[in-house]
Design a protein around this motif. Structure first.
Motif, PDB file in Angstrom:
ATOM      1  N   THR A  73      -6.059  -3.638  -5.937  1.00 54.84           N
ATOM      2  CA  THR A  73      -7.378  -3.963  -5.417  1.00 54.84           C
ATOM      3  C   THR A  73      -8.370  -2.907  -5.885  1.00 54.84           C
ATOM      4  O   THR A  73      -8.040  -1.988  -6.642  1.00 54.84           O
ATOM      5  N   ALA A  74      -9.634  -3.052  -5.443  1.00 54.64           N
ATOM      6  CA  ALA A  74     -10.695  -2.129  -5.847  1.00 54.64           C
ATOM      7  C   ALA A  74     -11.835  -2.237  -4.852  1.00 54.64           C
ATOM      8  O   ALA A  74     -11.896  -3.176  -4.051  1.00 54.64           O
ATOM      9  N   LYS A  75     -12.749  -1.280  -4.892  1.00 54.32           N
ATOM     10  CA  LYS A  75     -13.929  -1.340  -4.038  1.00 54.32           C
ATOM     11  C   LYS A  75     -14.779  -2.551  -4.400  1.00 54.32           C
ATOM     12  O   LYS A  75     -14.749  -3.032  -5.537  1.00 54.32           O
ATOM     13  N   VAL A  76     -15.523  -3.058  -3.424  1.00 51.90           N
ATOM     14  CA  VAL A  76     -16.458  -4.144  -3.677  1.00 51.90           C
ATOM     15  C   VAL A  76     -17.423  -3.713  -4.785  1.00 51.90           C
ATOM     16  O   VAL A  76     -17.943  -2.589  -4.771  1.00 51.90           O
ATOM     17  N   GLY A  77     -17.640  -4.597  -5.729  1.00 49.30           N
ATOM     18  CA  GLY A  77     -18.475  -4.296  -6.885  1.00 49.30           C
ATOM     19  C   GLY A  77     -17.676  -3.937  -8.113  1.00 49.30           C
ATOM     20  O   GLY A  77     -18.171  -4.043  -9.232  1.00 49.30           O
ATOM     21  N   LYS A  78     -16.419  -3.533  -7.917  1.00 51.38           N
ATOM     22  CA  LYS A  78     -15.500  -3.280  -9.023  1.00 51.38           C
ATOM     23  C   LYS A  78     -14.542  -4.458  -9.156  1.00 51.38           C
ATOM     24  O   LYS A  78     -14.269  -5.165  -8.193  1.00 51.38           O
ATOM     25  N   THR A  79     -14.018  -4.667 -10.343  1.00 54.57           N
ATOM     26  CA  THR A  79     -13.103  -5.773 -10.572  1.00 54.57           C
ATOM     27  C   THR A  79     -11.732  -5.441 -10.006  1.00 54.57           C
ATOM     28  O   THR A  79     -11.127  -4.422 -10.376  1.00 54.57           O
ATOM     29  N   SER A  80     -11.252  -6.280  -9.113  1.00 56.28           N
ATOM     30  CA  SER A  80      -9.945  -6.056  -8.503  1.00 56.28           C
ATOM     31  C   SER A  80      -8.861  -6.718  -9.336  1.00 56.28           C
ATOM     32  O   SER A  80      -9.125  -7.510 -10.241  1.00 56.28           O
ATOM     33  N   GLY A  81      -7.621  -6.399  -8.992  1.00 56.57           N
ATOM     34  CA  GLY A  81      -6.500  -7.191  -9.471  1.00 56.57           C
ATOM     35  C   GLY A  81      -6.352  -8.405  -8.572  1.00 56.57           C
ATOM     36  O   GLY A  81      -7.335  -8.951  -8.058  1.00 56.57           O
ATOM     37  N   ASN A  82      -5.123  -8.818  -8.327  1.00 54.95           N
ATOM     38  CA  ASN A  82      -4.889 -10.020  -7.528  1.00 54.95           C
ATOM     39  C   ASN A  82      -5.267  -9.843  -6.062  1.00 54.95           C
ATOM     40  O   ASN A  82      -5.555 -10.821  -5.365  1.00 54.95           O
ATOM     41  N   ASN A  83      -5.285  -8.601  -5.572  1.00 62.42           N
ATOM     42  CA  ASN A  83      -5.588  -8.350  -4.163  1.00 62.42           C
ATOM     43  C   ASN A  83      -7.098  -8.398  -3.948  1.00 62.42           C
ATOM     44  O   ASN A  83      -7.754  -7.378  -3.711  1.00 62.42           O
ATOM     45  N   VAL A  84      -7.660  -9.609  -4.031  1.00 62.17           N
ATOM     46  CA  VAL A  84      -9.107  -9.771  -3.905  1.00 62.17           C
ATOM     47  C   VAL A  84      -9.578  -9.626  -2.463  1.00 62.17           C
ATOM     48  O   VAL A  84     -10.772  -9.483  -2.211  1.00 62.17           O
ATOM     49  N   SER A  85      -8.665  -9.636  -1.498  1.00 66.21           N
ATOM     50  CA  SER A  85      -9.047  -9.439  -0.102  1.00 66.21           C
ATOM     51  C   SER A  85      -9.439  -7.984   0.178  1.00 66.21           C
ATOM     52  O   SER A  85     -10.029  -7.693   1.206  1.00 66.21           O
ATOM     53  N   ARG A  86      -9.065  -7.074  -0.730  1.00 67.62           N
ATOM     54  CA  ARG A  86      -9.282  -5.636  -0.556  1.00 67.62           C
ATOM     55  C   ARG A  86      -8.419  -5.058   0.563  1.00 67.62           C
ATOM     56  O   ARG A  86      -8.697  -3.987   1.092  1.00 67.62           O
ATOM     57  N   PHE A  87      -7.350  -5.745   0.942  1.00 70.29           N
ATOM     58  CA  PHE A  87      -6.453  -5.245   1.988  1.00 70.29           C
ATOM     59  C   PHE A  87      -5.762  -3.974   1.503  1.00 70.29           C
ATOM     60  O   PHE A  87      -5.329  -3.872   0.348  1.00 70.29           O
ATOM     61  N   SER A  88      -5.641  -2.994   2.414  1.00 67.90           N
ATOM     62  CA  SER A  88      -4.967  -1.745   2.078  1.00 67.90           C
ATOM     63  C   SER A  88      -4.357  -1.154   3.338  1.00 67.90           C
ATOM     64  O   SER A  88      -5.051  -0.956   4.335  1.00 67.90           O
ATOM     65  N   ASP A  89      -3.060  -0.883   3.285  1.00 67.84           N
ATOM     66  CA  ASP A  89      -2.365  -0.295   4.432  1.00 67.84           C
ATOM     67  C   ASP A  89      -1.274   0.623   3.893  1.00 67.84           C
ATOM     68  O   ASP A  89      -0.409   0.169   3.125  1.00 67.84           O
ATOM     69  N   PRO A  90      -1.265   1.897   4.261  1.00 68.55           N
ATOM     70  CA  PRO A  90      -0.296   2.841   3.682  1.00 68.55           C
ATOM     71  C   PRO A  90       1.156   2.490   3.998  1.00 68.55           C
ATOM     72  O   PRO A  90       2.039   2.705   3.155  1.00 68.55           O
ATOM     73  N   GLU A  91       1.428   1.955   5.189  1.00 74.16           N
ATOM     74  CA  GLU A  91       2.808   1.600   5.513  1.00 74.16           C
ATOM     75  C   GLU A  91       3.275   0.402   4.686  1.00 74.16           C
ATOM     76  O   GLU A  91       4.438   0.349   4.265  1.00 74.16           O
ATOM     77  N   VAL A  92       2.381  -0.548   4.474  1.00 76.16           N
ATOM     78  CA  VAL A  92       2.722  -1.688   3.616  1.00 76.16           C
ATOM     79  C   VAL A  92       2.960  -1.202   2.186  1.00 76.16           C
ATOM     80  O   VAL A  92       3.919  -1.628   1.523  1.00 76.16           O
ATOM     81  N   ASP A  93       2.104  -0.307   1.705  1.00 77.83           N
ATOM     82  CA  ASP A  93       2.294   0.235   0.360  1.00 77.83           C
ATOM     83  C   ASP A  93       3.642   0.935   0.236  1.00 77.83           C
ATOM     84  O   ASP A  93       4.347   0.772  -0.776  1.00 77.83           O
ATOM     85  N   GLN A  94       4.014   1.701   1.257  1.00 78.03           N
ATOM     86  CA  GLN A  94       5.302   2.409   1.221  1.00 78.03           C
ATOM     87  C   GLN A  94       6.461   1.414   1.200  1.00 78.03           C
ATOM     88  O   GLN A  94       7.452   1.615   0.484  1.00 78.03           O
ATOM     89  N   ALA A  95       6.346   0.351   2.002  1.00 78.01           N
ATOM     90  CA  ALA A  95       7.414  -0.643   2.049  1.00 78.01           C
ATOM     91  C   ALA A  95       7.529  -1.395   0.721  1.00 78.01           C
ATOM     92  O   ALA A  95       8.643  -1.678   0.256  1.00 78.01           O
ATOM     93  N   ILE A  96       6.391  -1.721   0.116  1.00 74.90           N
ATOM     94  CA  ILE A  96       6.417  -2.380  -1.195  1.00 74.90           C
ATOM     95  C   ILE A  96       7.072  -1.470  -2.223  1.00 74.90           C
ATOM     96  O   ILE A  96       7.895  -1.913  -3.034  1.00 74.90           O
ATOM     97  N   LYS A  97       6.732  -0.197  -2.184  1.00 72.08           N
ATOM     98  CA  LYS A  97       7.325   0.765  -3.120  1.00 72.08           C
ATOM     99  C   LYS A  97       8.840   0.868  -2.908  1.00 72.08           C
ATOM    100  O   LYS A  97       9.616   0.912  -3.870  1.00 72.08           O
TER     101      LYS A  97
END
Length: 565
Positions: A462-486
């Motif tokens: 994902t990316a900040k609003v105004g920048k081109t995101s990848g597939n995560n266009v919702s801009r969702f971000s959660d450190p625990e989810v990121d850790q679990a995905i990793k």
């Protein structure tokens, strides 16, 4: 050693490249074609396809771009094809074999030695390393989180070394990165280049481009079996109604968009048949993260959950989609083949089919929203009014959204429907300039929920609003989810016990936060001309996902379909 390799297999079916005669049909015309290309069957070698494109095409054959136009994987191939409608086992394309080391940190790939780019230059391992590095070196293109170090051992062997176990990156690297020629792409910006004259290795090559239609032609020097279909034309029309008219008139041979009476296609549209596959998870995507610049009522998780509960999915399915949709899980594990991976802590693993006004009201009032005199909720002076974006001419989505608006109004939520061209709609999503948008979450590189989570819920895509995101266009971000995905990325897909605790973390968080509001598992219906062409996918032989707009699957179907005799 953990090994999964497949030798090059002979193709049982003749490869056919779907192509449309240059003069056969233009947007707004109803004419037929010449005697060798007519709709009466008997050996035609041209094919007209319609993806649902509404409005003029804007030239972009860049295989890395989110706004690339249709059919690109038939020009730019991957190393392997992975059928998400099948067993998920990689099938050889530019690669013939692959092997993991025991700890998942090294992936060795063997390449074909008889492949040339369509400009006559040889395809080698250097092109593979170059293409992989394009993705690695450009964060905006690296939605898969590829972090491997690729090296060419010789012209036909590549070794990719990862800093940590990366079993789950395998299907992405093998089946979802497109190979481009280093000698033509070196020095170009893959984030902005529209690649007007594509040079690839696939069964098709570029024909010509006009805003209303563009063509591919058969690659007569293809490393595999040369296509039997010699021209494919992609049309731009005004929307689903025009597409249905084209099917009725016999001027479109393959489209993946709704037509009236989809349950009776062979009766209502002589010479045609249809196939529906439920794989894409349709959602109301919210620009959800105020920390990355999202604004509006939809940034409140309680609002998103209220919308989720308020919808009568049965009514929407009947009125907008001819009952082709099926149930969806808020965990985004596919109910057809991933149900056993849903966390036991999720008490409602399937989205409600009928609306629950009481639950919606409880969500809103519990978060401090109060109804105004007009019956619409408000909070801190902000009215609960939402704009949802869709594409002009997508009649099924438009009808569905209009039905949603009526349902949501009954519980105090105002929903407005905004329509724009496909390019504008895509631009709004990737830049974050939207509140809600209706779209599908695709299954990723293999039939496993990890790929949905990594593609659509990871901070890295994902990316900040105004920048081109990848597939995560919702801009969702959660450190625990990121850790679990990793953590999941380092575990083999068949390590069910080791993976489930990490799946639990992701699923319970996204059900609570709901940055993507689950609607249904979409019934993707393709309608195709069986009088003129044979070899289409079927319920008994789903060799590819049957959608003209699904890039990798389009290429496989083109290689299977041939003129009917």
């Amino acid at each position: 050693m953990r090994a999964r390799s497949r030798t090059n297999r002979a193709r049982a079916l003749q490869i056919s490249a779907g192509l449309v005669a240059l003069g056969m049909l233009a947007a707004g015309c109803s004419g037929g074609s010449g005697s060798s290309e007519g709709s009466g069957g008997g050996g035609t070698t041209t094919m007209v396809v319609y993806t649902g494109q509404s409005g003029d095409y804007q030239i972009n054959f860049n295989p890395f771009s989110p706004t690339q136009i249709g059919g690109g994987a038939a020009i730019y191939e991957q190393l392997f094809f992975i059928n998400k409608s099948g067993d998920g086992e990689p099938q050889p394309l530019l690669g013939t074999e692959y092997t993991w080391n025991d700890d998942g940190t090294e992936l060795s790939i063997t390449l074909r030695d008889d492949v040339k780019w369509t400009d006559g230059e040889a395809f080698t391992a250097d092109d593979v390393v170059f293409s992989l590095n394009i993705v690695k070196d450009h964060a905006a293109l690296n939605s898969i989180g590829f972090d491997g170090e690729a090296k060419a051992v010789d012209d036909t062997h590549v070794v990719i070394t990862f800093p940590e176990a990366a079993f789950t990156q395998g299907p992405d690297v093998l089946g979802n990165i497109y190979m481009v020629p280093e000698h033509l792409w070196e020095g170009r910006n893959p984030e902005t280049d529209v690649n007007e004259e594509p040079v690839g290795t696939g069964p098709l090559k570029f024909g010509d481009f006009k805003a209303q239609a563009f063509t591919y032609v058969a690659n007569e020097d293809y490393w595999g079996e040369v296509p039997a279909i010699k021209t494919v034309r992609f049309l731009s029309l005004s929307g689903n109604t025009a597409g249905a008219d084209g099917i009725m008139a016999g001027t479109i041979d393959w489209q993946t968009s709704p037509v009236p009476n989809m349950d009776k296609v062979s009766e209502v549209y002589p010479g045609y048949d249809a196939l529906t596959s439920n794989l894409m998870q349709t959602s109301l995507i919210a620009c959800a993260n105020p920390d990355l610049g999202c604004t509006g009522p939809q940034t409140d998780p309680a609002v998103r959950r209220a919308v989720y509960y308020a919808l009568n999915r049965q009514q929407i399915n009947a009125l907008g989609f001819q009952n082709t949709n099926s149930e969806i899980s808020p965990s985004y594990a596919l109910l057809s083949n991933q149900k056993d991976m849903i966390s036991s802590a999720i008490t409602e693993p399937v989205a409600p089919e009928t609306g629950d006004a009481a639950a919606a009201t409880a969500e809103l009032e519990g978060a401090g929203w109060a109804k105004g005199s007009d019956g619409i909720y408000a909070k801190d002076g902000e009215k609960l009014s939402l704009m949802v974006e869709t594409v002009t001419g997508w009649t099924d989505y438009i009808t569905g959204l209009q039905t949603m608006a009526q349902q949501l109004k009954e519980v105090g939520i105002e929903l407005k429907v905004g329509q724009s061209s496909w390019n504008e709609w895509t631009g709004k999503k990737t830049s974050g300039k939207f509140q809600l948008a209706i779209d599908n979450l695709y299954q990723g590189s293999a039939p496993d929920p990890y790929y949905v989570y990594n593609n659509f819920f990871s901070t890295t895509s994902t990316a900040k609003v105004g920048k081109t995101s990848g597939n995560n266009v919702s801009r969702f971000s959660d450190p625990e989810v990121d850790q679990a995905i990793k953590a999941l990325s380092g575990l083999p897909l068949d390590d069910h016990a080791g993976r489930q605790p990490h799946l639990d973390v992701i699923q319970n968080t996204i059900v609570e936060e709901m940055p993507y509001i689950p609607l249904w598992t979409g019934g993707t219906t393709s309608v195709w001309n069986v009088k003129k062409f044979s070899g289409w996918p079927s319920d008994s032989d789903m060799y590819a996902y049957p959608a003209v707009w699904s890039r990798n699957d389009f290429a496989e179907i083109i290689k299977h379909v041939k003129p009917a005799s």
